[in-house]
Design an enzyme around this catalytic site. Structure first.
Site, PDB file in Angstrom:
ATOM      1  N   CYS A 211       8.660  45.962   4.608  1.00  0.00           N
ATOM      2  CA  CYS A 211       8.936  47.297   4.105  1.00  0.00           C
ATOM      3  C   CYS A 211       7.736  48.154   4.509  1.00  0.00           C
ATOM      4  O   CYS A 211       6.607  47.865   4.113  1.00  0.00           O
ATOM      5  CB  CYS A 211       9.084  47.272   2.582  1.00  0.00           C
TER       6      CYS A 211
ATOM      7  N   GLU B 207       0.835  -1.213   0.000  1.00  0.00           N
ATOM      8  CA  GLU B 207       0.000   0.000   0.000  1.00  0.00           C
ATOM      9  C   GLU B 207       0.861   1.250   0.000  1.00  0.00           C
ATOM     10  O   GLU B 207       2.028   1.200   0.375  1.00  0.00           O
ATOM     11  CB  GLU B 207      -0.848   0.061   1.286  1.00  0.00           C
TER      12      GLU B 207
ATOM     13  N   LYS C 125       2.089   4.668   1.640  1.00  0.00           N
ATOM     14  CA  LYS C 125       2.163   5.179   3.017  1.00  0.00           C
ATOM     15  C   LYS C 125       1.838   6.670   2.966  1.00  0.00           C
ATOM     16  O   LYS C 125       2.670   7.482   2.558  1.00  0.00           O
ATOM     17  CB  LYS C 125       3.552   4.937   3.599  1.00  0.00           C
TER      18      LYS C 125
ATOM     19  N   CYS D 161      12.324  49.838  -2.973  1.00  0.00           N
ATOM     20  CA  CYS D 161      12.164  51.282  -2.791  1.00  0.00           C
ATOM     21  C   CYS D 161      13.177  51.858  -1.788  1.00  0.00           C
ATOM     22  O   CYS D 161      13.132  53.047  -1.478  1.00  0.00           O
ATOM     23  CB  CYS D 161      10.738  51.609  -2.336  1.00  0.00           C
TER      24      CYS D 161
ATOM     25  N   CYS E  78      14.680  48.000   1.719  1.00  0.00           N
ATOM     26  CA  CYS E  78      13.766  47.359   0.774  1.00  0.00           C
ATOM     27  C   CYS E  78      14.434  47.278  -0.607  1.00  0.00           C
ATOM     28  O   CYS E  78      14.935  48.289  -1.104  1.00  0.00           O
ATOM     29  CB  CYS E  78      12.464  48.149   0.679  1.00  0.00           C
TER      30      CYS E  78
ATOM     31  N   TYR F 298      -7.137   2.757   5.708  1.00  0.00           N
ATOM     32  CA  TYR F 298      -6.315   1.608   5.311  1.00  0.00           C
ATOM     33  C   TYR F 298      -6.310   0.443   6.295  1.00  0.00           C
ATOM     34  O   TYR F 298      -5.487  -0.452   6.196  1.00  0.00           O
ATOM     35  CB  TYR F 298      -4.869   2.065   5.073  1.00  0.00           C
TER      36      TYR F 298
ATOM     37  N   LYS G 249      10.449   3.345   3.909  1.00  0.00           N
ATOM     38  CA  LYS G 249      10.369   4.792   3.703  1.00  0.00           C
ATOM     39  C   LYS G 249      11.253   5.220   2.548  1.00  0.00           C
ATOM     40  O   LYS G 249      12.416   4.813   2.470  1.00  0.00           O
ATOM     41  CB  LYS G 249      10.857   5.512   4.973  1.00  0.00           C
TER      42      LYS G 249
ATOM     43  N   ASP H 198       1.273  10.388   3.844  1.00  0.00           N
ATOM     44  CA  ASP H 198       2.012  11.255   4.759  1.00  0.00           C
ATOM     45  C   ASP H 198       1.087  12.343   5.302  1.00  0.00           C
ATOM     46  O   ASP H 198       0.996  13.440   4.766  1.00  0.00           O
ATOM     47  CB  ASP H 198       3.189  11.892   4.010  1.00  0.00           C
TER      48      ASP H 198
ATOM     49  N   CYS I  47       5.773  51.874  -2.341  1.00  0.00           N
ATOM     50  CA  CYS I  47       6.678  50.809  -2.791  1.00  0.00           C
ATOM     51  C   CYS I  47       5.979  50.046  -3.932  1.00  0.00           C
ATOM     52  O   CYS I  47       4.915  49.453  -3.726  1.00  0.00           O
ATOM     53  CB  CYS I  47       6.967  49.907  -1.592  1.00  0.00           C
TER      54      CYS I  47
HETATM   55  S1  IVH Z   1      -1.160   0.588   8.894  1.00  0.00           S
HETATM   56  C1  IVH Z   1      -0.882  -1.367  13.046  1.00  0.00           C
HETATM   57  N1  IVH Z   1      -1.161   1.589   6.487  1.00  0.00           N
HETATM   58  O1  IVH Z   1       2.091   5.394   9.093  1.00  0.00           O
HETATM   59  C2  IVH Z   1      -0.675  -0.784  11.710  1.00  0.00           C
HETATM   60  N2  IVH Z   1      -0.345   2.957   8.249  1.00  0.00           N
HETATM   61  O2  IVH Z   1       4.574   4.879  10.577  1.00  0.00           O
HETATM   62  C3  IVH Z   1      -1.411   0.463  11.525  1.00  0.00           C
HETATM   63  N3  IVH Z   1       0.314   5.217   7.550  1.00  0.00           N
HETATM   64  O3  IVH Z   1       0.685   5.371  12.304  1.00  0.00           O
HETATM   65  C4  IVH Z   1      -0.935   1.319  10.438  1.00  0.00           C
HETATM   66  N4  IVH Z   1      -0.195   4.989   5.425  1.00  0.00           N
HETATM   67  O4  IVH Z   1      -0.357   6.907  10.524  1.00  0.00           O
HETATM   68  C5  IVH Z   1      -0.853   1.806   7.777  1.00  0.00           C
HETATM   69  N5  IVH Z   1      -1.270   2.360   4.288  1.00  0.00           N
HETATM   70  C6  IVH Z   1      -0.975   2.574   5.566  1.00  0.00           C
HETATM   71  C7  IVH Z   1      -0.463   3.810   6.024  1.00  0.00           C
HETATM   72  C8  IVH Z   1      -0.148   3.960   7.386  1.00  0.00           C
HETATM   73  C9  IVH Z   1       0.257   5.809   6.353  1.00  0.00           C
HETATM   74  C10 IVH Z   1       0.821   5.869   8.780  1.00  0.00           C
HETATM   75  C11 IVH Z   1      -0.012   5.646  10.011  1.00  0.00           C
HETATM   76  C12 IVH Z   1       0.894   4.969  10.978  1.00  0.00           C
HETATM   77  C13 IVH Z   1       2.247   5.376  10.488  1.00  0.00           C
HETATM   78  C14 IVH Z   1       3.309   4.392  10.918  1.00  0.00           C
END
Ligand code: IVH
Length: 668
Positions: free
Chosen positions: A426, A115, A117, A411, A408, A227, A314, A119, A432
């Site tokens: 300024c 999946e 991740k 001006c 500035c 998720y 990551k 942010d 200006c």
């Molecule tokens: S699963 C017990 N799935 O990443 C597992 N987390 O670094 C629960 N996050 O606290 C998390 N995308 O806030 C999961 N596809 C994804 C995610 C995800 C982002 C975040 C989430 C978690 C943090 C962990």
């Protein structure tokens, strides 16, 4: 309208709105425009205000939020919100896979879900009988903030589930994110108002989710991807299948998920997204790998911090090293100075980067960035990338500490920096050039006077000497516009007409258009609603201004200073003479319906804030009084009025009315 009809209409509108929401968020196939959607929502709200007995907790109108200050209660998570183990390289991922094999036994087959991740900031949503009953932040993992009201304003979070077969009680977890487009607009607005920008969409999302007023938060357009499903009786033994089921109930679930059966296929997924991520309209910071089978998840269990059945990979932030050639300074419409780095062009995440933002003097001195330095640039959700580090090893011997400008760049006025503020300013706001042009651009913009006049036209008019302030716009002649390069008969006529039309723009927008520091559109609305006319506003003292909800000392001082300047007084006088609207229209429609009434307010009100009610009393010729006495003629009771107060009111034979009755009385 009869109650029966209202009830039916409310139900029909709610259903239609939820259906449009589903089409928008889940099917990605909106059938109506945002404008039409808002119109339906407004119809629903107005019916609900008239017939509050039919306002349901799952009404889609909850998406608009409220004006009441949220005090976030702490709530304990039913299941702790754990985090994930992190890896940054493929070796560690292979180790993870080996550990799984070892624990499950060689002969056990398993599949992974890969999946994105997301942010942003984690959220846990609890549903009971298909209704969203609680939304909580992660907090310390054991307990978090109850952000239910705010979460309801996020349109991709269902308030009531659709479809069927959802468990009686369960939790959905996911991430609240701020899309790049929203983030960039928000930061631009913040900088225009002299506020510091958010560092990245993640911070912006978590700051927004915890905003005290859900109505303000609702305007920030957060989004959410879910998720993870948790509960005792889930429909399937597969994480993947459960998310498909969740989608059918109305959730926006994690997109682009793939089911794979080998660690090499996981690597392929990573490789794909390492570059494709830059095409997404939001930030991801890696990918998450999860064992799909819930029974295998259970078998693997948890360490004290994280599940053994999942891990995150990551991405290294995409960075590039390049030379800092020079630093330019831009002057915004409020006079705020923004330093921008000019870089040796370098490739980063598929684009050539030549400039990077440095935001303010502190950022430059904290980095100790010097001309000639080799710097690392990084790309996040921002339009232009930022400098994250200086490579000291590569610093040229003759590099000297960067000295911030004191005059500035446009001006040459001496810059000022107020205590506690990040930006230099300024102060020469009326002469200006970029400030003049910036102010005019702001004045004509869509959210302000909505005059069809782009940046280039403002520049052309300014360069020709036809306009040096916003009032000059109303003295422009057709001949002057026609004389500009690129203008023909029709376009010149259109501009003159558009300027004329702006004379009917409502007061709150005119006030916003003036471009007074810290007076954004929400503040302008509050001021227009509370003070009604420009005369009242111009005379108001700091003390009077801070009485108004949401007006703090900084805004109040800025207003008083602005209205004390002769130049501004003259501009207002000229705009007035041109026929712009300088009073709230409500002021004219005020009635005498409450003449002779002395009214006491008590308790919590559902529709209007206390200040709004006080204003309504005054607008309609009544008087508001702080305490119950023999003189009181009406007692306007909200929720939770103390019993001793009610007793006193009854003893004095004072009529008690509810907020609804009061609004009916004044015909609102
Ligand atoms: S699963 C017990 N799935 O990443 C597992 N987390 O670094 C629960 N996050 O606290 C998390 N995308 O806030 C999961 N596809 C994804 C995610 C995800 C982002 C975040 C989430 C978690 C943090 C962990």
């Amino acid at each position: 309208m009869t109650k029966e009809v209202a009830k039916k209409q409310i139900a029909e509108l709610s259903k239609a709105i939820e259906e449009h929401n589903r089409k928008y968020y889940q099917l990605n196939k909106p059938e109506i425009t945002d404008y039409e959607f808002d119109k339906l929502l407004k119809q629903l709200q107005s019916l609900e205000q008239k017939f509050p007995e039919f306002l349901l907790p799952d009404s889609p109108s909850q998406r608009v939020g409220s004006d009441i200050n949220n005090a976030f209660e702490q709530v304990k998570h039913k299941y702790p919100m754990l985090s994930l183990g992190n890896t940054y390289n493929k070796e560690e991922l292979r180790d993870f896979d080996m550990r799984i094999k070892k624990r499950l036994g060689e002969e056990q087959n398993y599949t992974y879900c890969c999946e994105l991740k997301y942010d942003g900031t984690a959220i846990s949503l609890t549903y009971k009988d298909g209704l969203l009953v609680q939304a909580a932040t992660r907090g310390d993992g054991v307990q978090g903030d109850d952000v239910t009201q705010n979460a309801k304003t996020i349109r991709s979070i269902p308030i009531r589930l659709s479809g069927e077969n959802y468990p009686k009680e369960f939790e959905m977890r996911g991430e609240v994110i701020m899309p790049h487009s929203v983030f960039n607009t928000l930061n631009k607005e913040r900088m225009d108002l002299g506020k510091d920008p958010f560092a990245n969409p993640r911070n912006a999302a978590s700051g927004t989710l915890k905003m005290q007023k859900s109505a303000v938060m609702a305007k920030r357009n957060l989004d959410a991807y879910l998720y993870f499903m948790l509960g005792e009786k889930l429909p399937h033994n597969s994480h993947y299948q459960n998310l498909i089921a969740a989608k059918s109930w109305g959730f926006q679930t994690a997109e682009h998920t793939e089911k794979v059966s080998s660690i090499d296929a996981v690597f392929a997924f990573i490789e794909k997204w390492d570059t494709k991520r830059f095409d997404l309209p939001f930030d991801i910071d890696g990918i998450v790998i999860k064992i799909d089978s819930l029974s295998l998840q259970e078998e693997l269990g948890f360490t004290s911090k994280s599940p053994r059945w999942a891990i995150s990979y990551k991405f290294k932030a995409e960075q590039a090293a390049t030379k800092l050639k020079s630093i330019d300074f831009q002057v915004g419409r409020t006079g705020a100075i923004t330093p921008v780095a000019n870089l040796e062009p370098v490739q980063l995440a598929g684009t050539t980067v030549k400039r990077a933002s440095l935001h303010n003097a502190d950022i430059i001195s904290n980095l100790d960035a010097r001309i000639g330095d080799t710097v690392w640039v990084e790309k996040g959700g921002e339009i232009i990338p930022k400098i994250t580090q200086v490579d000291l090893k590569l610093r040229p011997k003759n590099a000297v500490p960067f000295e911030y400008i004191s005059l500035c760049p446009e001006c040459e006025t001496k810059l000022v920096r107020n205590d506690g503020e990040a930006h230099h300013y300024c102060p020469n706001e009326n002469f200006c050039p970029p400030q003049i042009k910036g102010k005019i651009e702001h004045f004509v913009s869509r959210k302000a006077m909505d005059i069809t006049c782009g940046e280039a036209t403002v520049k052309a008019l300014f360069d020709a000497g036809y306009i040096t302030n916003i009032a000059d716009l109303y003295d422009l002649t057709y001949e002057q516009v026609f004389s500009l390069e690129g203008f023909k008969e029709k376009s010149a006529k259109n501009l003159i007409e558009s300027i004329a039309q702006s004379k009917s723009v409502p007061f709150e927008k005119v006030l916003f258009a003036l471009g007074i520091r810290f007076v954004g559109s929400t503040v302008a609305k509050k001021l227009a609603k509370n003070l009604l006319t420009i005369e009242h506003l111009a005379k108001a003292s700091v003390e009077e201004l801070i009485e108004i909800e949401e007006i703090g000392i900084r805004i109040a001082e800025s207003l008083v200073a602005w209205f004390s300047e002769d130049k501004n007084k003259e501009i207002i006088a000229r705009l007035k003479a041109a026929g712009l609207v300088f009073e709230t229209v409500e002021a004219k429609t005020a009635s005498e319906k409450l003449k002779g009434e002395i009214i006491v307010l008590s308790g919590k009100f559902a529709i209007h804030s206390r200040n709004e009610l006080k204003k309504l009393i005054e607008d309609n010729g009544g008087k508001n009084s702080g305490s119950v006495s023999k003189k009181t003629t009406l007692f306007l009771a909200g929720e939770a009025v103390g019993p001793s107060k009610i007793k006193k009111v009854k003893e004095l034979n004072i009529a008690i009315i509810s907020e609804m009755e009061f609004l009916e009385l004044i015909g609102e």
